[in-house]
Design a protein around this motif. Structure first.
Motif, mmCIF file in Angstrom:
data_model
loop_
_atom_site.group_PDB
_atom_site.id
_atom_site.type_symbol
_atom_site.label_atom_id
_atom_site.label_comp_id
_atom_site.label_asym_id
_atom_site.label_seq_id
_atom_site.Cartn_x
_atom_site.Cartn_y
_atom_site.Cartn_z
ATOM 1 N N ARG A 272 -94.144 96.949 -7.717
ATOM 2 C CA ARG A 272 -95.471 97.001 -7.082
ATOM 3 C C ARG A 272 -95.494 97.994 -5.921
ATOM 4 O O ARG A 272 -96.438 98.772 -5.774
ATOM 5 C CB ARG A 272 -95.873 95.611 -6.575
ATOM 6 C CG ARG A 272 -96.259 94.638 -7.657
ATOM 7 C CD ARG A 272 -96.883 93.370 -7.091
ATOM 8 N NE ARG A 272 -97.154 92.414 -8.158
ATOM 9 C CZ ARG A 272 -96.327 91.448 -8.528
ATOM 10 N NH1 ARG A 272 -95.165 91.302 -7.891
ATOM 11 N NH2 ARG A 272 -96.640 90.638 -9.507
ATOM 12 N N ARG A 273 -94.440 97.994 -5.104
ATOM 13 C CA ARG A 273 -94.394 98.911 -3.972
ATOM 14 C C ARG A 273 -94.297 100.359 -4.447
ATOM 15 O O ARG A 273 -94.944 101.253 -3.903
ATOM 16 C CB ARG A 273 -93.216 98.580 -3.054
ATOM 17 C CG ARG A 273 -93.321 97.246 -2.327
ATOM 18 C CD ARG A 273 -94.543 97.198 -1.409
ATOM 19 N NE ARG A 273 -94.530 98.240 -0.403
ATOM 20 C CZ ARG A 273 -93.972 98.129 0.798
ATOM 21 N NH1 ARG A 273 -93.363 97.004 1.138
ATOM 22 N NH2 ARG A 273 -94.040 99.123 1.671
ATOM 23 N N ASP B 152 -101.887 95.600 -13.368
ATOM 24 C CA ASP B 152 -102.528 95.456 -12.054
ATOM 25 C C ASP B 152 -102.672 96.806 -11.354
ATOM 26 O O ASP B 152 -103.582 97.007 -10.545
ATOM 27 C CB ASP B 152 -101.725 94.507 -11.169
ATOM 28 C CG ASP B 152 -101.843 93.052 -11.612
ATOM 29 O OD1 ASP B 152 -102.742 92.751 -12.418
ATOM 30 O OD2 ASP B 152 -101.018 92.231 -11.174
ATOM 31 N N ALA B 153 -101.757 97.737 -11.665
ATOM 32 C CA ALA B 153 -101.813 99.069 -11.051
ATOM 33 C C ALA B 153 -102.611 100.056 -11.895
ATOM 34 O O ALA B 153 -102.641 101.251 -11.575
ATOM 35 C CB ALA B 153 -100.395 99.598 -10.845
ATOM 36 N N ALA C 67 -100.279 105.613 -6.036
ATOM 37 C CA ALA C 67 -101.633 105.324 -6.505
ATOM 38 C C ALA C 67 -102.582 106.506 -6.328
ATOM 39 O O ALA C 67 -103.589 106.611 -7.031
ATOM 40 C CB ALA C 67 -102.191 104.094 -5.767
ATOM 41 N N ASP C 68 -102.272 107.405 -5.403
ATOM 42 C CA ASP C 68 -103.156 108.545 -5.156
ATOM 43 C C ASP C 68 -102.933 109.686 -6.139
ATOM 44 O O ASP C 68 -103.690 110.665 -6.136
ATOM 45 C CB ASP C 68 -102.950 109.072 -3.733
ATOM 46 C CG ASP C 68 -101.518 109.551 -3.498
ATOM 47 O OD1 ASP C 68 -100.592 108.809 -3.867
ATOM 48 O OD2 ASP C 68 -101.337 110.650 -2.943
ATOM 49 N N ASP D 17 -91.718 92.879 -7.278
ATOM 50 C CA ASP D 17 -92.190 93.321 -5.963
ATOM 51 C C ASP D 17 -91.808 94.771 -5.688
ATOM 52 O O ASP D 17 -92.582 95.530 -5.097
ATOM 53 C CB ASP D 17 -91.625 92.414 -4.861
ATOM 54 C CG ASP D 17 -92.222 91.016 -4.911
ATOM 55 O OD1 ASP D 17 -93.357 90.880 -5.408
ATOM 56 O OD2 ASP D 17 -91.547 90.065 -4.461
ATOM 57 N N SER E 146 -97.731 101.329 -5.886
ATOM 58 C CA SER E 146 -98.768 101.471 -4.860
ATOM 59 C C SER E 146 -98.607 102.775 -4.087
ATOM 60 O O SER E 146 -99.591 103.367 -3.636
ATOM 61 C CB SER E 146 -98.737 100.275 -3.896
ATOM 62 O OG SER E 146 -97.541 100.272 -3.124
ATOM 63 N N SER E 147 -97.373 103.248 -3.957
ATOM 64 C CA SER E 147 -97.123 104.488 -3.223
ATOM 65 C C SER E 147 -97.399 105.736 -4.055
ATOM 66 O O SER E 147 -97.316 106.848 -3.545
ATOM 67 C CB SER E 147 -95.673 104.518 -2.716
ATOM 68 O OG SER E 147 -95.463 103.486 -1.773
#
Length: 293
Positions: free
Chosen positions: A83-84, A111-112, A90-91, A80, A87-88
């Protein structure tokens, strides 16, 4: 509940307690992030926390439009948390992650959008035991050069003030080799102001015969910027520096000297010579898994 902090200054302000900076590797350290920012490098420092307790951090740095994370994240491995962190970021375009092996969680990375790439390989030299134990793990030729260097009257130093004596022959060697690892004297001066960075050297009288700018990690001293003064090459001063650094590491509770990368693929003759020099110290090859997006 997990939340993420993307403000480097805020994260730094909460770092009075060691628990607030879980980085064990210099490359993921908050102080390094601040240093890179002062050098004009774009950085992103991400921290996932549970209340006031950090769970993981990730330092990414930009170079020519690509972003890199070296030897991270830090903290206890957790899907988890990863994932965080991912995701932060991702840009960000063209991201390469050189992972601490325990953070290799393929499903989360896939997944990322990340795919496995060739790992980053380095050499970890055991610093445990007495002098003869360390010498005994070396190849005979390396052991012989270390013994010769020990008889040459060198003095081992740990002194950032010797940078002005180290940098001229270091810079000449880097320029001659057209090396991408060149660092200016000003860059190294500011780097050496960080508490986890040392300049170890071999002095012959007042002259510096060899030097190694080292980064202090959790279990290893990483030899990052190294060079030998050509006037002393026949006396093997860099062998002396590495051996004394191994002793220093062991005395300070670190198990390894990290010789900062090894190339075992198709290489030039020069690279093969560098590999042979490093392998002579008797280390074990260690691979950091690498993923790209």
């Amino acid at each position: 509940m997990l939340h993420i902090c993307t403000d480097l200054e805020e994260s730094h302000a909460r770092a009075d307690d060691d628990r607030m900076n879980p980085a064990k590797d210099f490359h993921q350290d908050r102080e390094r992030a601040l240093f890179l920012r002062r050098q004009g490098v774009a950085v992103r420092y991400l921290e996932v926390a549970d209340g006031e307790r950090p769970r993981g951090t990730m330092l990414l740095e930009e170079n020519d439009g690509a972003w890199f994370m070296w030897k991270g994240p830090t903290g206890a491995p957790d899907p988890d948390v990863l994932r965080r962190l991912l995701s932060s970021s991702a840009d960000l375009p063209r991201v390469t992650l050189v992972l601490q092996p325990e953070w290799e969680l393929p499903e989360v990375l896939a997944d990322a959008g990340f795919q496995a790439a060739e790992g980053f390989e380095t050499l970890l030299v055991d610093t445990t035991g007495e002098d003869e134990d360390m010498l005994g793990r070396m190849r005979a030729s390396t052991r012989s050069r270390v013994r010769r260097a020990l008889r040459s009257g060198f003095t081992f130093t740990d002194d950032p003030g010797l940078l002005t004596r180290f940098h001229p022959f270091y810079a000449d060697a880097m320029r001659h080799a057209d090396s991408p690892d060149f660092a200016s004297q000003e860059y190294l001066r500011e780097l050496l102001e960080l508490p986890r960075v040392h300049l170890f050297g071999a002095l012959h009288g007042t002259e510096m015969a060899a030097g190694s700018v080292c980064l202090i990690n959790d279990s290893a001293v990483e030899s990052r910027y190294v060079s030998t003064n050509p006037e002393y090459r026949s006396q093997a001063p860099l062998n002396f520096v590495h051996f004394q650094t191994m002793k220093w590491a062991g005395e300070h509770g670190m198990r390894y000297l990290d010789l900062s990368g090894i190339d075992t693929g198709e290489t030039s003759e020069k690279t093969k010579m560098i590999n042979r020099f490093k392998l002579g110290f008797g280390g074990r090859e260690y691979v950091y898994p690498t993923y790209c997006r």
